[in-house]
Write a protein that holds these residues in place. Structure first.
Motif, PDB file in Angstrom:
ATOM      1  N   ILE A  46       0.843  -1.203   0.000  1.00 39.16           N
ATOM      2  CA  ILE A  46       0.000   0.000   0.000  1.00 39.16           C
ATOM      3  C   ILE A  46       0.882   1.258   0.000  1.00 39.16           C
ATOM      4  N   ARG A  50       1.693   3.934  -3.174  1.00 41.49           N
ATOM      5  CA  ARG A  50       1.516   5.386  -2.992  1.00 41.49           C
ATOM      6  C   ARG A  50       2.765   6.129  -3.476  1.00 41.49           C
ATOM      7  N   SER A  56      -3.908   5.514  -3.794  1.00 40.84           N
ATOM      8  CA  SER A  56      -3.976   6.471  -2.663  1.00 40.84           C
ATOM      9  C   SER A  56      -3.301   7.792  -2.985  1.00 40.84           C
ATOM     10  N   ARG A  59      -4.079  11.081  -1.152  1.00 43.52           N
ATOM     11  CA  ARG A  59      -3.759  11.249   0.273  1.00 43.52           C
ATOM     12  C   ARG A  59      -2.286  11.620   0.423  1.00 43.52           C
ATOM     13  N   VAL A  64      -0.540   7.941   4.522  1.00 39.43           N
ATOM     14  CA  VAL A  64      -0.579   6.542   4.074  1.00 39.43           C
ATOM     15  C   VAL A  64       0.453   5.725   4.847  1.00 39.43           C
TER      16      VAL A  64
ATOM     17  N   GLY B  55      -6.180   5.792   8.912  1.00 36.36           N
ATOM     18  CA  GLY B  55      -6.884   6.330   7.751  1.00 36.36           C
ATOM     19  C   GLY B  55      -8.064   7.211   8.096  1.00 36.36           C
ATOM     20  N   GLN B  58      -9.781   9.741   5.764  1.00 35.71           N
ATOM     21  CA  GLN B  58     -10.680   9.256   4.718  1.00 35.71           C
ATOM     22  C   GLN B  58     -12.010   8.814   5.322  1.00 35.71           C
ATOM     23  N   GLU B  62     -14.795   6.232   1.156  1.00 35.33           N
ATOM     24  CA  GLU B  62     -13.557   6.388   0.376  1.00 35.33           C
ATOM     25  C   GLU B  62     -12.612   5.219   0.619  1.00 35.33           C
ATOM     26  N   THR B  63     -12.513   4.794   1.892  1.00 39.94           N
ATOM     27  CA  THR B  63     -11.644   3.670   2.227  1.00 39.94           C
ATOM     28  C   THR B  63     -12.108   2.410   1.507  1.00 39.94           C
ATOM     29  N   ARG B  66     -11.272   2.550  -2.097  1.00 42.96           N
ATOM     30  CA  ARG B  66      -9.833   2.413  -2.341  1.00 42.96           C
ATOM     31  C   ARG B  66      -9.433   0.937  -2.402  1.00 42.96           C
ATOM     32  N   TYR B  67     -10.008   0.127  -1.507  1.00 44.36           N
ATOM     33  CA  TYR B  67      -9.515  -1.251  -1.396  1.00 44.36           C
ATOM     34  C   TYR B  67     -10.382  -2.303  -2.093  1.00 44.36           C
TER      35      TYR B  67
END
Lengths: 182, 173
Positions: A46, A50, A56, A59, A64, B55, B58, B62-63, B66-67
């Protein structure tokens, strides 16, 4: 005491003996090793993605990267369970080529992290909100992903190249002579 | 019945190819593990967000956005590599209690993930105010993480099905 003797000492500890003799210990320790290493790989990926500007990106990098404290916790679990597996058969693992490469690459990925902190990590404020890290940061990310993927392949390879020689838990099967001739 | 199917599968040409190339199984297993990493990390990130432990910049929506693609993408690769392993070692996989327990838990895990995502998508904003702090959501987050951890454990236990004793589909002796 030379190193070979030290490895033998590890193998002869009562903890190592208990893990070897138990039908359950090794399988469950190995399972927790997998839980730990998958969390390490996933959370590091992750952060690396980034850095590369792949995910991400909206962010700040530092936000992150906060996940890395959980990565360290998972790494602790992986090291602990890895060490427990290692002591059951220390000399076989230590002489295994794949195992040696694996440890070397884990050390290199640690070094990669230190170099990152000393280079791009130093002026993180300048690029924290950018879509991706400066070239050196991206290089660190590519190295990190490549190293961890290789470590996982090597780890699986260790399992396939040591089991034949291993003192892995083989259950005591009681042979009842009466049953044998039935 | 299952045993006969497994033994038939082992005689197919695909299976024989996998069996005769010793590097295929470890390589496929390694890819399988990499994808498990994506799944467990995705679940972990969403769960940490529900608890507010990571996080927090967020929203939950949004989280989740994202995943989710990584979670589903990795699950597809897991299914494909999983099929390869079953075809390559049919008796080892299909004749183990761990395998079938794992498959059952995967169904539960995917069911919860789908429900969760539909719910977050539908109630986007409300989740932040109410749902994310509700204890039911938090317990569900813990249960989900434990389910995926159990799936990992059961996956590894396929190699050690004897831990189930007489319940194992291929008991010792």
């Amino acid at each position: 005491m030379d190193f070979a003797a030290f490895l033998k000492t590890l193998e002869s500890t009562s903890l190592a003996g208990w893990i070897r003799d138990s039908l359950y210990a090794f399988p469950f320790i190995e399972s927790f090793h997998v839980i730990g290493l998958t969390l390490v790989f996933g959370t590091i990926a992750i952060v690396d993605l980034r850095l590369l500007g792949i995910a991400s990106t909206y962010r700040p990098f530092t936000r992150v990267a906060e996940i890395l404290k959980w990565t360290w916790a998972a790494f602790g679990l992986t090291i602990l369970t890895g060490s427990l597996m290692f002591i059951t058969n220390a000399s076989v693992y230590f002489s295994n080529v794949q195992f040696r490469w694996k440890i070397l690459l884990i050390a290199l990925s640690g070094l990669n992290m230190v170099v990152f902190e000393l280079t791009s990590g130093r002026n993180v404020r300048r690029w924290d909100n950018d879509r991706s890290a400066p070239p050196l940061g991206k290089l660190a990310a590519v190295l990190s992903i490549a190293l961890w993927i290789t470590v996982i392949f090597l780890g699986r390879w260790v399992g396939f190249t040591t089991t034949g020689k291993s003192a892995a838990p083989t259950p005591d099967i009681e042979i009842n002579l009466d049953d044998l001739f039935k | 019945m299952m045993n006969e199917f497994a033994e038939w599968l082992a005689t197919t040409s695909v299976s024989l190819t996998i069996q005769s190339h010793l590097w295929i199984i470890p390589a496929v297993q390694s890819i399988h593990i990499l994808c498990i990493g994506m799944v467990i990390a995705s679940v972990f990130m969403i769960d940490l967000r529900i608890f507010g432990w990571a996080g927090r910049d967020q929203t939950l929506l949004e989280t989740s956005r994202r995943y989710a693609p990584w979670l589903w993408g990795a699950l597809v690769v897991l299914l494909l590599t999983g099929i390869l392993m079953v075809v390559g070692e049919p008796v080892r996989e299909l004749m183990s209690l761990s395998f079938w327990l794992k498959m059952s838990l995967i169904v539960v895990g995917i069911f919860i993930a789908t429900l969760f995502q539909l719910s977050v998508r539908r109630n986007g904003r409300d989740w932040e105010a109410a749902a994310a702090s509700r204890w039911t959501t938090k317990s569900l987050a813990v249960v989900t993480f434990l389910i995926w951890c159990s799936i990992i454990v059961l996956g590894r236990l396929i190699a050690y099905d004897h831990v189930w004793g007489s319940w194992s589909l291929r008991p010792l002796v």
